[in-house]
Design an enzyme around this catalytic site. Structure first.
Site, PDB file in Angstrom:
ATOM      1  N   SER A 107      -7.327   1.598  -4.367  1.00  0.00           N
ATOM      2  CA  SER A 107      -8.344   1.396  -3.343  1.00  0.00           C
ATOM      3  C   SER A 107      -8.776   2.736  -2.771  1.00  0.00           C
ATOM      4  O   SER A 107      -8.052   3.736  -2.863  1.00  0.00           O
ATOM      5  CB  SER A 107      -7.802   0.513  -2.216  1.00  0.00           C
ATOM      6  OG  SER A 107      -6.759   1.171  -1.524  1.00  0.00           O
ATOM      7  N   GLU A 137      -0.567  -4.095   3.886  1.00  0.00           N
ATOM      8  CA  GLU A 137      -1.137  -2.824   4.301  1.00  0.00           C
ATOM      9  C   GLU A 137      -0.693  -2.545   5.727  1.00  0.00           C
ATOM     10  O   GLU A 137      -0.848  -3.385   6.605  1.00  0.00           O
ATOM     11  CB  GLU A 137      -2.668  -2.914   4.225  1.00  0.00           C
ATOM     12  CG  GLU A 137      -3.358  -1.586   4.199  1.00  0.00           C
ATOM     13  CD  GLU A 137      -4.858  -1.737   4.007  1.00  0.00           C
ATOM     14  OE1 GLU A 137      -5.408  -0.937   3.246  1.00  0.00           O
ATOM     15  OE2 GLU A 137      -5.478  -2.620   4.611  1.00  0.00           O
ATOM     16  N   ASP A 164      -9.320  -8.868   4.332  1.00  0.00           N
ATOM     17  CA  ASP A 164      -8.195  -8.190   4.991  1.00  0.00           C
ATOM     18  C   ASP A 164      -7.996  -8.852   6.355  1.00  0.00           C
ATOM     19  O   ASP A 164      -8.923  -8.883   7.176  1.00  0.00           O
ATOM     20  CB  ASP A 164      -8.552  -6.698   5.135  1.00  0.00           C
ATOM     21  CG  ASP A 164      -7.458  -5.881   5.828  1.00  0.00           C
ATOM     22  OD1 ASP A 164      -6.836  -6.407   6.758  1.00  0.00           O
ATOM     23  OD2 ASP A 164      -7.268  -4.715   5.445  1.00  0.00           O
ATOM     24  N   ARG A 167      -1.717  -3.321  12.855  1.00  0.00           N
ATOM     25  CA  ARG A 167      -1.378  -2.738  11.558  1.00  0.00           C
ATOM     26  C   ARG A 167       0.106  -2.377  11.456  1.00  0.00           C
ATOM     27  O   ARG A 167       0.492  -1.579  10.596  1.00  0.00           O
ATOM     28  CB  ARG A 167      -2.266  -1.539  11.220  1.00  0.00           C
ATOM     29  CG  ARG A 167      -3.748  -1.824  11.450  1.00  0.00           C
ATOM     30  CD  ARG A 167      -4.662  -0.905  10.693  1.00  0.00           C
ATOM     31  NE  ARG A 167      -5.011  -1.494   9.390  1.00  0.00           N
ATOM     32  CZ  ARG A 167      -6.114  -1.196   8.708  1.00  0.00           C
ATOM     33  NH1 ARG A 167      -6.965  -0.312   9.149  1.00  0.00           N
ATOM     34  NH2 ARG A 167      -6.358  -1.769   7.553  1.00  0.00           N
ATOM     35  N   HIS A 224      -9.058  -6.995   9.584  1.00  0.00           N
ATOM     36  CA  HIS A 224     -10.487  -6.975   9.873  1.00  0.00           C
ATOM     37  C   HIS A 224     -10.996  -8.378  10.217  1.00  0.00           C
ATOM     38  O   HIS A 224     -11.832  -8.533  11.112  1.00  0.00           O
ATOM     39  CB  HIS A 224     -11.258  -6.402   8.681  1.00  0.00           C
ATOM     40  CG  HIS A 224     -10.886  -4.997   8.347  1.00  0.00           C
ATOM     41  ND1 HIS A 224     -11.245  -3.923   9.126  1.00  0.00           N
ATOM     42  CD2 HIS A 224     -10.140  -4.486   7.335  1.00  0.00           C
ATOM     43  CE1 HIS A 224     -10.770  -2.805   8.590  1.00  0.00           C
ATOM     44  NE2 HIS A 224     -10.084  -3.120   7.507  1.00  0.00           N
ATOM     45  N   HIS A 238       0.843  -1.204   0.000  1.00  0.00           N
ATOM     46  CA  HIS A 238       0.000   0.000   0.000  1.00  0.00           C
ATOM     47  C   HIS A 238       0.876   1.252   0.000  1.00  0.00           C
ATOM     48  O   HIS A 238       1.901   1.313   0.686  1.00  0.00           O
ATOM     49  CB  HIS A 238      -0.899  -0.018   1.239  1.00  0.00           C
ATOM     50  CG  HIS A 238      -2.008   0.985   1.207  1.00  0.00           C
ATOM     51  ND1 HIS A 238      -1.818   2.301   1.532  1.00  0.00           N
ATOM     52  CD2 HIS A 238      -3.313   0.865   0.878  1.00  0.00           C
ATOM     53  CE1 HIS A 238      -2.971   2.952   1.410  1.00  0.00           C
ATOM     54  NE2 HIS A 238      -3.893   2.099   1.015  1.00  0.00           N
ATOM     55  N   HIS A 290      -5.798  -8.185   1.472  1.00  0.00           N
ATOM     56  CA  HIS A 290      -4.907  -7.314   2.246  1.00  0.00           C
ATOM     57  C   HIS A 290      -4.310  -8.122   3.381  1.00  0.00           C
ATOM     58  O   HIS A 290      -5.033  -8.816   4.100  1.00  0.00           O
ATOM     59  CB  HIS A 290      -5.686  -6.150   2.882  1.00  0.00           C
ATOM     60  CG  HIS A 290      -5.800  -4.952   1.998  1.00  0.00           C
ATOM     61  ND1 HIS A 290      -6.683  -3.930   2.256  1.00  0.00           N
ATOM     62  CD2 HIS A 290      -5.116  -4.599   0.877  1.00  0.00           C
ATOM     63  CE1 HIS A 290      -6.546  -2.996   1.315  1.00  0.00           C
ATOM     64  NE2 HIS A 290      -5.607  -3.383   0.466  1.00  0.00           N
ATOM     65  N   GLU A 318     -15.965   0.460  10.876  1.00  0.00           N
ATOM     66  CA  GLU A 318     -15.658   1.095   9.592  1.00  0.00           C
ATOM     67  C   GLU A 318     -16.761   0.944   8.551  1.00  0.00           C
ATOM     68  O   GLU A 318     -16.670   1.532   7.478  1.00  0.00           O
ATOM     69  CB  GLU A 318     -14.309   0.585   9.062  1.00  0.00           C
ATOM     70  CG  GLU A 318     -13.178   0.945  10.025  1.00  0.00           C
ATOM     71  CD  GLU A 318     -11.789   0.615   9.510  1.00  0.00           C
ATOM     72  OE1 GLU A 318     -11.585   0.644   8.299  1.00  0.00           O
ATOM     73  OE2 GLU A 318     -10.917   0.308  10.348  1.00  0.00           O
ATOM     74  N   GLU A 360     -14.239  -4.621  -0.030  1.00  0.00           N
ATOM     75  CA  GLU A 360     -13.497  -5.013   1.169  1.00  0.00           C
ATOM     76  C   GLU A 360     -14.423  -5.214   2.370  1.00  0.00           C
ATOM     77  O   GLU A 360     -15.229  -4.340   2.705  1.00  0.00           O
ATOM     78  CB  GLU A 360     -12.446  -3.949   1.504  1.00  0.00           C
ATOM     79  CG  GLU A 360     -11.569  -4.344   2.697  1.00  0.00           C
ATOM     80  CD  GLU A 360     -10.353  -3.447   2.859  1.00  0.00           C
ATOM     81  OE1 GLU A 360     -10.308  -2.373   2.230  1.00  0.00           O
ATOM     82  OE2 GLU A 360      -9.446  -3.847   3.624  1.00  0.00           O
TER      83      GLU A 360
END
Ligand code: MN
Length: 282
Positions: free
Chosen positions: A64, A240, A179, A211, A182, A7, A205, A153, A147
């Protein structure tokens, strides 16, 4: 093996020519096949400059974004719905213009915390917008994937099963974008969602639970990569990661990037490339 990507926010928070050159050259130097561009403000991306830098470096691209409440295609307000479609159309135009193969992210609602569940009207508006976007993407030859993100979110789909049911409602050929960050929050485990998607897995992802550096958090990557290998998925796998060391004017706040999880994007990216490549090898 799958094309591996990184990313853009691992490198830069803006897309001036200087930043774009640094991000694209660094991505190539570390050994990735593609860079994922953050298209939150499509007007801020110089298409010709980006395309030239990608071609000069022999690097692929994907794109994205997440919508905001002003462009939310799950809104009940027709004016907001119209702005949402305009934003998506502009993003697709930039993605296609730079030669991106995929358009993905939170395209079906705002990427933000909702204070109530989605109404039936919101869902139907979102379904219709995604059916429309799928037609636009097909015409442009860009693969569309939505996604699955956690409850803070979006309120439309927080698990692979929910996203598959949502995509079924569109009647369109749309992939599921999973991802690990998530999934780690919302799913029962990391194998089941990949199996549920099967051939409908459209984008991946790879992110750690905080993260930051892969392998330093709670994500069960052995299970996840085992499931991806077994699935026969051949599409992009993109790293990411976000830290307060690299700040994007809107994306960093939308993602609640408050902590400094790393300083050196190159060290981080090189570590991630090796980590992912090792685990995707058959
Ligand atoms: Mn993601």
């Amino acid at each position: 093996m799958n094309p591996l990507g990184v990313h853009a926010l691992v490198w830069v928070g803006d897309w001036s020519e200087k930043s774009a050159r640094y991000a694209i050259e660094s991505t190539r130097e570390v050994g990735f096949d593609l860079i994922e561009l953050a298209l939150l403000d499509p007007a801020a991306t110089d298409v010709a400059m980006t395309r030239r830098l990608l071609e000069d470096n022999g690097l692929g691209a994907t794109a994205s974004l997440g919508l905001d409440f002003e462009t939310d295609v799950s809104s009940e307000d027709p004016a907001i719905l119209a702005r949402g479609r305009d934003r998506l159309a502009a993003s697709l135009e930039v993605a296609h213009g730079v030669g991106a193969t995929h358009l993905c992210g939170v395209l079906y609602s705002a990427m933000a915390k909702y204070s109530q569940p989605a109404s039936e009207l919101s869902r139907q508006n979102s379904v219709q917008a995604m059916a429309w976007l799928a037609e636009q993407c097909a015409a442009a030859g860009v693969t569309l994937a939505l996604e699955v993100v956690n409850r803070y979110e979006t309120n439309i789909a927080n698990t692979a099963a929910e996203m598959l049911a949502f995509i079924d409602q569109t009647g369109a050929d749309i992939g599921v974008h999973l991802d690990s960050y998530h999934m780690n929050i919302e799913e029962n485990g990391l194998v089941e969602p990949v199996e549920q998607c099967g051939s409908r897995l459209g984008y991946v992802h790879i992110g750690e639970s905080h993260r930051g550096y892969l392998g330093t958090g709670n994500v069960d990557f052995d299970s996840l990569f085992g499931a991806i290998r077994a699935s026969g998925y051949t599409g992009p796998v993109t790293f990411e990661s976000f830290s307060s060391a690299v700040v994007h004017p809107s994306l960093s706040n939308a993602l609640a990037v408050w902590r400094n999880l790393w300083q050196d994007g190159r060290d981080l990216a090189a570590h991630a490339h090796a980590f992912i490549a090792q685990r995707l090898q058959p």
